[in-house]
Design a protein around this motif. Structure first.
Motif, PDB file in Angstrom:
ATOM      1  N   THR A 278       1.217   6.972   7.718  1.00  0.00           N
ATOM      2  CA  THR A 278       0.528   6.453   8.894  1.00  0.00           C
ATOM      3  C   THR A 278      -0.428   5.339   8.500  1.00  0.00           C
ATOM      4  N   VAL A 279      -1.114   5.538   7.374  1.00  0.00           N
ATOM      5  CA  VAL A 279      -2.152   4.579   6.976  1.00  0.00           C
ATOM      6  C   VAL A 279      -1.585   3.256   6.493  1.00  0.00           C
ATOM      7  N   THR A 280      -0.280   3.213   6.187  1.00  0.00           N
ATOM      8  CA  THR A 280       0.270   1.931   5.755  1.00  0.00           C
ATOM      9  C   THR A 280       1.070   1.257   6.871  1.00  0.00           C
ATOM     10  N   MET A 281       1.209   1.926   8.014  1.00  0.00           N
ATOM     11  CA  MET A 281       1.888   1.284   9.144  1.00  0.00           C
ATOM     12  C   MET A 281       1.250  -0.063   9.525  1.00  0.00           C
ATOM     13  N   PRO A 282      -0.099  -0.182   9.477  1.00  0.00           N
ATOM     14  CA  PRO A 282      -0.687  -1.496   9.803  1.00  0.00           C
ATOM     15  C   PRO A 282      -0.195  -2.632   8.891  1.00  0.00           C
TER      16      PRO A 282
ATOM     17  N   PHE B  61       5.905   1.541  18.558  1.00  0.00           N
ATOM     18  CA  PHE B  61       5.130   0.832  17.532  1.00  0.00           C
ATOM     19  C   PHE B  61       5.825  -0.473  17.171  1.00  0.00           C
TER      20      PHE B  61
ATOM     21  N   PRO C 184      -6.689   2.894   2.105  1.00  0.00           N
ATOM     22  CA  PRO C 184      -5.299   3.236   2.427  1.00  0.00           C
ATOM     23  C   PRO C 184      -4.398   2.729   1.303  1.00  0.00           C
ATOM     24  N   GLY C 185      -3.480   3.553   0.869  1.00  0.00           N
ATOM     25  CA  GLY C 185      -2.589   3.116  -0.202  1.00  0.00           C
ATOM     26  C   GLY C 185      -3.094   3.508  -1.586  1.00  0.00           C
TER      27      GLY C 185
ATOM     28  N   TYR D 278      -3.228   9.536  16.560  1.00  0.00           N
ATOM     29  CA  TYR D 278      -2.376  10.646  16.994  1.00  0.00           C
ATOM     30  C   TYR D 278      -2.820  11.063  18.386  1.00  0.00           C
TER      31      TYR D 278
ATOM     32  N   ILE E 153      -3.865   2.981  14.435  1.00  0.00           N
ATOM     33  CA  ILE E 153      -2.833   4.013  14.491  1.00  0.00           C
ATOM     34  C   ILE E 153      -3.519   5.345  14.780  1.00  0.00           C
TER      35      ILE E 153
ATOM     36  N   GLY F 217       0.797  -1.217   0.000  1.00  0.00           N
ATOM     37  CA  GLY F 217       0.000   0.000   0.000  1.00  0.00           C
ATOM     38  C   GLY F 217       0.833   1.271   0.000  1.00  0.00           C
TER      39      GLY F 217
ATOM     40  N   SER G 263       0.277   3.450  18.282  1.00  0.00           N
ATOM     41  CA  SER G 263      -0.629   2.357  17.962  1.00  0.00           C
ATOM     42  C   SER G 263      -1.438   2.024  19.210  1.00  0.00           C
TER      43      SER G 263
ATOM     44  N   ALA H 224       9.293   7.472   8.535  1.00  0.00           N
ATOM     45  CA  ALA H 224       8.993   8.707   9.269  1.00  0.00           C
ATOM     46  C   ALA H 224       7.992   8.568  10.419  1.00  0.00           C
ATOM     47  N   PRO H 225       6.834   7.895  10.230  1.00  0.00           N
ATOM     48  CA  PRO H 225       5.868   7.883  11.335  1.00  0.00           C
ATOM     49  C   PRO H 225       6.122   6.760  12.341  1.00  0.00           C
TER      50      PRO H 225
ATOM     51  N   ARG I 265       2.373  -4.662  10.559  1.00  0.00           N
ATOM     52  CA  ARG I 265       1.821  -5.673  11.460  1.00  0.00           C
ATOM     53  C   ARG I 265       1.360  -6.904  10.663  1.00  0.00           C
TER      54      ARG I 265
ATOM     55  N   LEU J  87       3.583  12.486  16.755  1.00  0.00           N
ATOM     56  CA  LEU J  87       3.867  11.260  16.006  1.00  0.00           C
ATOM     57  C   LEU J  87       2.777  10.240  16.329  1.00  0.00           C
ATOM     58  N   PRO J  88       2.398   9.423  15.355  1.00  0.00           N
ATOM     59  CA  PRO J  88       1.312   8.480  15.598  1.00  0.00           C
ATOM     60  C   PRO J  88       1.705   7.381  16.584  1.00  0.00           C
TER      61      PRO J  88
END
Lengths: 215, 285
Positions: A150-154, A185, B29-30, B244, B242, A98, B237, A179-180, A157, B234-235
């Motif tokens: 941020t939205v692709t951090m999951p 995390f 997302p993506g 803020y 995720i 993503g 979890s 970066a995020p 996991r 920074l975010p």
């Protein structure tokens, strides 16, 4: 006997031409490839890392040094392989599913190559199955996951979960960055470590691979 | 109306994040948020409208990635001009006020030869021209990490004749006060001023507290107005999501100090919402 200290300087200064020339001269003069690597090139990369940590160097200098190192390594690696020496480790690296951002990932990949790792770059927007495949079929010691959004951090996991489901999680170390991404995390998603920047990612990669080999 | 006229009554409130707002309206997302300018213009307009209603005097456009190089990654490079034009039209339709058109970085690195100066210049020229012709009030080169790329983008944007804001991410080094490539606020402000920008600024990066010293240092290094758009920290979890941590009120509590430090434009970047802009509107002079 060529002036080998110059090889150290060439890497520290990011002078690829000089690094390649001096490596060639050293090899022609009969210096062992391992000697060039461990006495001059790796200490040079350590110095580059030290300068980065104290903010004397930034990303451009890291990239130039890694490029000089890579040029010299291209001459040395075949000789090391022929003599049966192992690379620092085998790494699969990619930006997670993503996410199309690849600047950070590319930077870490070149620094790992500069650090003597054998790097398998899976690219950006990499599906979890591709990382599983790298562990099952490419025998990697380490996986590096990158995310800028941020939205692709999951997806970091889900990649780790995919390794767990495939039963290969204990065969590989996983580090994350971008970066995020934060240390906390990394812990939350059961990664083995967090690289705050390209330089600390290489130090962490070395530490984890060495510990895994010793175990 | 000129930049000086816009700023004559004091600092101006800008907007907050768009990507996360679009995701809460169903964007995967993506997926490429900019593609929604053509696919789901009503959703994009509702984000723009939410910021107008929250008090944004300036809103941006959903065109951050709409340069040919970044769009190629999503397979929609052939829609470059259309996406930019639609982006301006949508923000314009969301109510009265200024529209600053967003231009983000290419995502490729000049130094490693992934992209050439000519490629960058051509891509930024095409985008800037499309945004200007569609009626943007100003162009915003934002989230820049490489001074060299930003200078090329600025040279591409200036011939459009609109004010150009150039805003960088300061998130590297021990004190988080350098760009990724190592430039300080002083180096950035001086170089960008010399290149003919109208406004210089900082956005994204780390939490709003880190923007105070950066803002002060930009202010001390240029006569130009200063643009500040901070992240909501920074975010972190939490329960698999995720989020803020910074609240709109915590965020807005920095407004006074930022204005004192020289900020002329104030808004939010990643993690901020219309609620953050409402909180800022309550405390802005």
């Amino acid at each position: 006997m060529p002036e080998l200290q110059g090889l150290y300087d060439a890497v520290v200064n990011g002078d690829q031409k000089a690094a390649v020339r001096l490596t060639k001269e050293g090899l022609d003069a009969g210096v062992e490839p391992m000697e060039l690597l461990s006495s001059y090139m790796i200490p040079a990369m350590d110095e580059v890392g030290r300068r980065f940590e104290c903010e004397d160097y930034f990303v451009p200098e890291l990239l130039l040094a890694a490029r000089a190192m890579k040029g010299a390594m291209e001459l040395i690696r075949p000789l090391l392989t022929a003599s049966g020496a192992q690379p620092a480790g085998r790494v699969a690296i990619g930006t997670v599913k993503g996410d199309l951002h690849d600047i950070g990932k590319n930077l870490v990949a070149s620094m790992l190559e500069g650090g003597g790792f054998d790097v398998l770059d899976l690219g950006a927007d990499v599906a979890p199955e591709k990382f599983v495949d790298a562990v099952e079929n490419k025998k990697v010691d380490l996986i590096c996951l990158s995310a800028l959004l941020t939205v692709t951090m999951p997806s970091m996991r889900t990649t780790i979960e995919a390794l767990e489901r495939a039963g290969v999680r204990d065969k590989v170390k996983v580090i994350v960055g971008g970066a995020p991404v934060t240390e906390q995390f990394a812990k939350d998603i059961r990664a083995d470590g967090y690289g705050e920047n390209a330089n600390s990612a290489v130090a962490l990669a070395r530490k984890l691979v060495m510990a895994a080999r010793a175990a | 109306m000129s930049l000086a006229d816009w700023l004559s009554s004091g600092p101006l409130l800008t907007d907050g994040a768009w990507g996360t707002e679009l995701q809460s309206r169903g964007l995967d997302p993506g997926a490429c948020p900019d593609a929604w300018n053509l696919a789901e213009p009503a959703c994009v307009e509702s984000v723009a409208r939410a910021y107008r209603q929250a008090g944004s005097r300036i809103i941006l456009t959903n065109t951050f990635r709409s340069n040919r190089i970044s769009l190629a990654g999503y397979g929609v490079a052939d829609r470059t001009v259309e996406l930019n034009r639609a982006g301006v039209a949508i923000s314009r339709a969301a109510g009265d006020g200024l529209v600053f058109a967003s231009i983000g970085p290419s995502g490729k690195m000049l130094m490693t030869g992934e992209v050439t100066e000519d490629d960058l210049f051509a891509a930024f020229s095409e985008q800037a021209k499309a945004l200007a012709e569609a009626g943007a009030d100003a162009l915003l080169l934002e989230t820049m990490t490489d001074l060299e790329e930003a200078k090329i983008a600025l040279r591409a944007a200036l011939p459009c004749g609109l004010p150009v804001v150039v805003s960088f991410v300061f998130d590297s080094g021990k004190n988080k006060d350098r760009t990724m490539m190592g430039s300080t606020p002083e180096q950035i402000a001086k170089a960008i001023t010399a290149e003919g920008a109208s406004v210089v600024g900082a956005n994204c990066g780390v939490g709003i507290e880190a923007f105070l010293p950066v803002c002060r240092r930009l202010r001390a290094s240029t006569h130009l107005p200063v643009w500040i758009k901070a992240n909501a920290g920074l975010p972190v979890s939490r329960d698999g999501r995720i989020v803020y941590d910074t609240t709109p009120e915590q965020f807005a509590s920095y407004a006074g100090a930022l204005i004192e430090a020289g900020a002329n434009f104030l808004g939010g970047c990643c993690g901020t919402t219309p609620e953050f802009i409402r909180a800022l509107a309550r405390v802005m002079p």
